[in-house]
Design a protein around this motif. Structure first.
Motif, PDB file in Angstrom:
ATOM      1  N   GLU A   1       0.838  -1.188   0.000  1.00 38.82           N
ATOM      2  CA  GLU A   1       0.000   0.000   0.000  1.00 38.82           C
ATOM      3  C   GLU A   1       0.878   1.244   0.000  1.00 38.82           C
ATOM      4  OE1 GLU A   1      -3.225   0.254  -0.262  1.00 38.82           O
ATOM      5  OE2 GLU A   1      -3.495  -1.914  -0.430  1.00 38.82           O
ATOM      6  N   ARG A   2       0.501   2.239  -0.816  1.00 39.21           N
ATOM      7  CA  ARG A   2       1.254   3.475  -0.921  1.00 39.21           C
ATOM      8  C   ARG A   2       0.339   4.626  -0.547  1.00 39.21           C
ATOM      9  NH1 ARG A   2       5.594   3.609  -4.774  1.00 39.21           N
ATOM     10  NH2 ARG A   2       4.885   5.696  -5.331  1.00 39.21           N
ATOM     11  N   PRO A   3       0.874   5.684   0.101  1.00 42.83           N
ATOM     12  CA  PRO A   3       0.040   6.829   0.441  1.00 42.83           C
ATOM     13  C   PRO A   3      -0.470   7.554  -0.790  1.00 42.83           C
ATOM     14  CG  PRO A   3       2.365   7.276   0.897  1.00 42.83           C
ATOM     15  CD  PRO A   3       2.251   5.817   0.587  1.00 42.83           C
ATOM     16  N   ASP A   4       0.231   7.435  -1.943  1.00 43.34           N
ATOM     17  CA  ASP A   4      -0.192   8.092  -3.174  1.00 43.34           C
ATOM     18  C   ASP A   4      -0.784   7.078  -4.144  1.00 43.34           C
ATOM     19  OD1 ASP A   4       2.150   6.771  -3.526  1.00 43.34           O
ATOM     20  OD2 ASP A   4       3.061   8.283  -4.828  1.00 43.34           O
ATOM     21  N   ALA A   5      -1.507   6.082  -3.602  1.00 42.24           N
ATOM     22  CA  ALA A   5      -2.032   5.008  -4.439  1.00 42.24           C
ATOM     23  C   ALA A   5      -2.995   5.542  -5.494  1.00 42.24           C
ATOM     24  CB  ALA A   5      -2.733   3.964  -3.566  1.00 42.24           C
ATOM     25  N   LEU A   6      -3.800   6.549  -5.159  1.00 42.08           N
ATOM     26  CA  LEU A   6      -4.747   7.100  -6.123  1.00 42.08           C
ATOM     27  C   LEU A   6      -4.017   7.747  -7.298  1.00 42.08           C
ATOM     28  CD1 LEU A   6      -7.627   7.750  -6.971  1.00 42.08           C
ATOM     29  CD2 LEU A   6      -7.496   9.833  -5.560  1.00 42.08           C
ATOM     30  N   ALA A   7      -2.970   8.521  -7.008  1.00 38.36           N
ATOM     31  CA  ALA A   7      -2.199   9.165  -8.075  1.00 38.36           C
ATOM     32  C   ALA A   7      -1.531   8.114  -8.951  1.00 38.36           C
ATOM     33  CB  ALA A   7      -1.154  10.101  -7.462  1.00 38.36           C
ATOM     34  N   VAL A   8      -1.027   7.054  -8.334  1.00 38.16           N
ATOM     35  CA  VAL A   8      -0.401   5.983  -9.118  1.00 38.16           C
ATOM     36  C   VAL A   8      -1.424   5.306 -10.018  1.00 38.16           C
ATOM     37  CG1 VAL A   8       0.746   3.745  -8.951  1.00 38.16           C
ATOM     38  CG2 VAL A   8       1.411   5.599  -7.419  1.00 38.16           C
ATOM     39  N   THR A   9      -2.618   5.075  -9.484  1.00 36.29           N
ATOM     40  CA  THR A   9      -3.671   4.445 -10.279  1.00 36.29           C
ATOM     41  C   THR A   9      -4.062   5.308 -11.470  1.00 36.29           C
ATOM     42  OG1 THR A   9      -4.533   3.348  -8.295  1.00 36.29           O
ATOM     43  CG2 THR A   9      -5.998   3.505 -10.201  1.00 36.29           C
TER      44      THR A   9
ATOM     45  N   GLY B   1      -3.927   6.427 -17.252  1.00 33.71           N
ATOM     46  CA  GLY B   1      -3.660   7.343 -18.350  1.00 33.71           C
ATOM     47  C   GLY B   1      -2.633   6.805 -19.317  1.00 33.71           C
ATOM     48  N   ARG B   2      -1.627   6.118 -18.809  1.00 35.89           N
ATOM     49  CA  ARG B   2      -0.608   5.546 -19.682  1.00 35.89           C
ATOM     50  C   ARG B   2      -1.139   4.360 -20.467  1.00 35.89           C
ATOM     51  NH1 ARG B   2       3.311   2.428 -16.426  1.00 35.89           N
ATOM     52  NH2 ARG B   2       1.425   1.157 -16.532  1.00 35.89           N
ATOM     53  N   ASP B   3      -1.977   3.541 -19.837  1.00 33.70           N
ATOM     54  CA  ASP B   3      -2.520   2.370 -20.516  1.00 33.70           C
ATOM     55  C   ASP B   3      -3.620   2.721 -21.512  1.00 33.70           C
ATOM     56  OD1 ASP B   3      -0.772   0.840 -19.042  1.00 33.70           O
ATOM     57  OD2 ASP B   3      -2.249   0.367 -17.480  1.00 33.70           O
ATOM     58  N   HIS B   4      -4.229   3.899 -21.354  1.00 35.50           N
ATOM     59  CA  HIS B   4      -5.315   4.329 -22.250  1.00 35.50           C
ATOM     60  C   HIS B   4      -4.929   5.658 -22.895  1.00 35.50           C
ATOM     61  CE1 HIS B   4      -7.161   1.633 -19.251  1.00 35.50           C
ATOM     62  NE2 HIS B   4      -7.991   1.271 -20.230  1.00 35.50           N
ATOM     63  N   ALA B   5      -3.691   5.691 -23.429  1.00 32.05           N
ATOM     64  CA  ALA B   5      -3.176   6.954 -23.977  1.00 32.05           C
ATOM     65  C   ALA B   5      -4.019   7.456 -25.143  1.00 32.05           C
ATOM     66  CB  ALA B   5      -1.723   6.757 -24.423  1.00 32.05           C
ATOM     67  N   LEU B   6      -4.453   6.571 -26.030  1.00 27.04           N
ATOM     68  CA  LEU B   6      -5.222   7.008 -27.198  1.00 27.04           C
ATOM     69  C   LEU B   6      -6.550   7.624 -26.784  1.00 27.04           C
ATOM     70  CD1 LEU B   6      -5.437   7.141 -30.256  1.00 27.04           C
ATOM     71  CD2 LEU B   6      -6.440   4.836 -30.226  1.00 27.04           C
ATOM     72  N   LEU B   7      -7.240   6.986 -25.847  1.00 26.51           N
ATOM     73  CA  LEU B   7      -8.524   7.526 -25.393  1.00 26.51           C
ATOM     74  C   LEU B   7      -8.325   8.873 -24.709  1.00 26.51           C
ATOM     75  CD1 LEU B   7     -11.545   7.278 -24.792  1.00 26.51           C
ATOM     76  CD2 LEU B   7     -10.955   5.963 -22.730  1.00 26.51           C
ATOM     77  N   LEU B   8      -7.333   8.976 -23.845  1.00 24.05           N
ATOM     78  CA  LEU B   8      -7.100  10.215 -23.119  1.00 24.05           C
ATOM     79  C   LEU B   8      -6.691  11.336 -24.068  1.00 24.05           C
ATOM     80  CD1 LEU B   8      -7.102  11.254 -20.200  1.00 24.05           C
ATOM     81  CD2 LEU B   8      -4.657  10.783 -20.104  1.00 24.05           C
ATOM     82  N   ASP B   9      -5.833  11.033 -25.037  1.00 29.13           N
ATOM     83  CA  ASP B   9      -5.416  12.057 -25.997  1.00 29.13           C
ATOM     84  C   ASP B   9      -6.577  12.493 -26.895  1.00 29.13           C
ATOM     85  OD1 ASP B   9      -2.889  11.978 -24.980  1.00 29.13           O
ATOM     86  OD2 ASP B   9      -2.055  10.676 -26.533  1.00 29.13           O
ATOM     87  N   SER B  10      -7.462  11.564 -27.220  1.00 28.77           N
ATOM     88  CA  SER B  10      -8.627  11.924 -28.032  1.00 28.77           C
ATOM     89  C   SER B  10      -9.532  12.874 -27.274  1.00 28.77           C
ATOM     90  CB  SER B  10      -9.392  10.658 -28.439  1.00 28.77           C
ATOM     91  OG  SER B  10      -8.579   9.798 -29.219  1.00 28.77           O
ATOM     92  N   ILE B  11      -9.750  12.590 -25.993  1.00 32.41           N
ATOM     93  CA  ILE B  11     -10.579  13.490 -25.181  1.00 32.41           C
ATOM     94  C   ILE B  11      -9.912  14.853 -25.062  1.00 32.41           C
ATOM     95  CG2 ILE B  11     -11.497  13.865 -22.868  1.00 32.41           C
ATOM     96  CD1 ILE B  11     -11.775  10.825 -22.611  1.00 32.41           C
ATOM     97  N   PHE B  12      -8.611  14.855 -24.831  1.00 27.51           N
ATOM     98  CA  PHE B  12      -7.868  16.113 -24.717  1.00 27.51           C
ATOM     99  C   PHE B  12      -7.966  16.926 -26.010  1.00 27.51           C
ATOM    100  CE2 PHE B  12      -3.680  18.291 -25.208  1.00 27.51           C
ATOM    101  CZ  PHE B  12      -3.833  19.219 -24.191  1.00 27.51           C
ATOM    102  N   ALA B  13      -7.779  16.260 -27.155  1.00 28.86           N
ATOM    103  CA  ALA B  13      -7.869  16.963 -28.442  1.00 28.86           C
ATOM    104  C   ALA B  13      -9.272  17.488 -28.690  1.00 28.86           C
ATOM    105  CB  ALA B  13      -7.445  16.015 -29.571  1.00 28.86           C
ATOM    106  N   GLY B  14     -10.271  16.723 -28.297  1.00 26.35           N
ATOM    107  CA  GLY B  14     -11.648  17.176 -28.484  1.00 26.35           C
ATOM    108  C   GLY B  14     -11.957  18.417 -27.672  1.00 26.35           C
ATOM    109  N   VAL B  15     -11.498  18.432 -26.408  1.00 26.42           N
ATOM    110  CA  VAL B  15     -11.737  19.617 -25.566  1.00 26.42           C
ATOM    111  C   VAL B  15     -11.045  20.835 -26.150  1.00 26.42           C
ATOM    112  CG1 VAL B  15     -11.317  20.614 -23.287  1.00 26.42           C
ATOM    113  CG2 VAL B  15     -12.108  18.245 -23.482  1.00 26.42           C
TER     114      VAL B  15
END
Length: 427
Positions: free
Chosen positions: A14-22, A27-41
């Motif tokens: 368990e890490r105190p920054d577990a949420l940030a790590v998650t 974001g790294r595993d779903h880079a295409l989806l995240l970048d598409s949302i970013f580009a759309g905004v």
């Protein structure tokens, strides 16, 4: 070339920054989806602002510049080339800067953070600086056109360089994490190899101990049993007392061997015991004493071999335990070889002498037979003498086994008394 970053954050704790790590991992595993949302905004916000400032040309240029950001991390070099083309188009058709130009900073950051080739990253910085200079002159207005153009170019160049440096720092951090993850994997592999090596050494050491115990004990038992069988078949009279003596020797030898083998097996069963010296010296401090050495010599005498024993028990007991153990095993194996190979008639001599620096052990016999498990040079592959040599060398000592000039065999062991192995084992 795009760098791939293995996961350095898969920690089972368990890490105190577990949420940030998650969030980072998602974001790294779903880079295409995240970048598409970013580009759309960005397209909705900056595209509308660009259309408001420069009408339809501004909307078209902003849309064509922002839309490729959806695949910026998957195809960073292709997006870079496209952005350069659109920047030239904008300088030609739109005389003012657009809010959509933020996409160019995003592309600079993406290339600096994700492309491994230093040449490509450096070319990106050069292109950004040249573009800043061209944009400064294209978008500047009189009066003081030249001064305003240089000032605008300097500001744009500083911002572009800053974004490029930040991207490189992020790429360096990712590279460090990747190397750290690789180092952790190698460390784990090294730990497993070490455990396997220790386990193998334990098995080899246990096999060596069991060989010495069983070989000596069975040799004594066989000699006694053969002698008794011969006497029972050929002697004129064979008294009960003689039979009882033979059976007593056989029983005592077998019980002693069984106890020693059980001790070795118990050590191997102890999951917390990982020290090979413990297996090699599986006997407790109550063993490997002068009294036990005397019993060993007596058992060989009882088997019919006269043994001259030159050592004081108090001197032997004063030695470190590991040293006593090696000497005991050397005497045991040497006398076993006398029983097995020396022939008859035979006499044996065991001498232990301690000088200021060394312990000297010498076992000699005058039998007519040949010690067949080892050549005269003492360098063969026989298990008994090879085991003795290994033990002696572990203590930094010298071992020699050779045939005597006329008849018989001689084993000589010299071990330094200040050996750190002996001191450590005795502690």
């Amino acid at each position: 070339m795009v760098t791939s970053h293995p996961d350095p954050l898969n920690a089972p704790v368990e890490r105190p920054d577990a949420l940030a790590v998650t969030i980072y991992r998602w974001g790294r595993d779903h880079a295409l989806l995240l970048d598409s949302i970013f580009a759309g905004v960005l397209l909705v916000l900056l595209g509308a602002a660009s259309a408001f400032i420069a009408d339809l040309p501004g909307l078209v240029v902003a849309t064509l510049t922002i839309a490729p950001l959806a695949v910026r991390r998957r195809y960073p070099i292709a997006v870079l080339v496209w952005t350069l083309v659109m920047s030239i188009v904008q300088l030609v058709v739109v005389p003012i800067p657009l809010p959509g130009n933020i996409a160019q900073a995003v592309v600079i950051y993406t290339v600096a953070a994700n492309v491994a080739s230093f040449g490509v990253r450096s070319a990106t910085l050069v292109a950004a600086l040249v573009g800043s200079l061209l944009a400064g002159f294209r978008w500047s207005t009189p009066p003081d056109y030249g001064r305003h153009a240089l000032a605008a170019a300097a500001v744009l160049a500083v911002l572009a360089a800053l974004v490029w440096v930040i991207g490189n720092l992020v790429r360096g951090r990712e590279e460090n994490l990747r190397q750290l993850a690789g180092a952790v994997v190698q460390l784990e592999q090294g730990r497993r190899r070490l455990e396997l090596f220790v386990a193998q050494r334990e098995r080899v050491s246990a096999a060596r101990e069991i060989h010495d115990i069983v070989a000596h004990s069975l040799t004594v038992v066989i000699v006694q049993a053969d002698g008794a069988a011969y006497a029972a078949a050929n002697a004129d009279r064979w008294h009960r007392t003689q039979a009882r003596e033979v059976l007593d020797v056989i029983g005592a030898t077998a019980r002693s061997a069984l106890a020693e083998v059980r001790t070795v097996v118990d050590v191997l069963r102890d999951v917390d015991t990982r020290d090979v010296d413990t297996v090699s010296g599986a006997s407790h401090d109550g063993q490997a004493t002068g009294a036990e050495l005397g019993r060993l010599v007596d058992s060989v005498r009882a088997a019919g071999v006269p043994v001259e024993f030159d050592s004081h028990p108090a001197t032997f007991d004063a030695l470190p335990f590991r040293l006593r153990f090696v000497v005991l095993r050397a005497v045991q194996e040497s006398l076993t070889n006398v029983l097995k190979h020396a022939g008859s008639p035979v006499n044996a001599q065991v001498a232990i002498e301690c000088t200021a620096d060394d312990l000297c052990l010498r076992i000699v016999d005058d039998g007519p037979g040949r010690h067949v498990d080892e050549p005269a040079t003492g360098t063969g592959a026989g298990h008994g003498l090879a085991g003795m040599r290994e033990r002696v060398h572990e203590l930094g000592g010298q071992f020699r086994a050779e045939h005597r000039p006329v008849r018989g065999f001689e084993v000589t062991v010299v071990i330094p008394l200040n050996t750190t192995v002996g001191e450590r084992s005795a502690a």
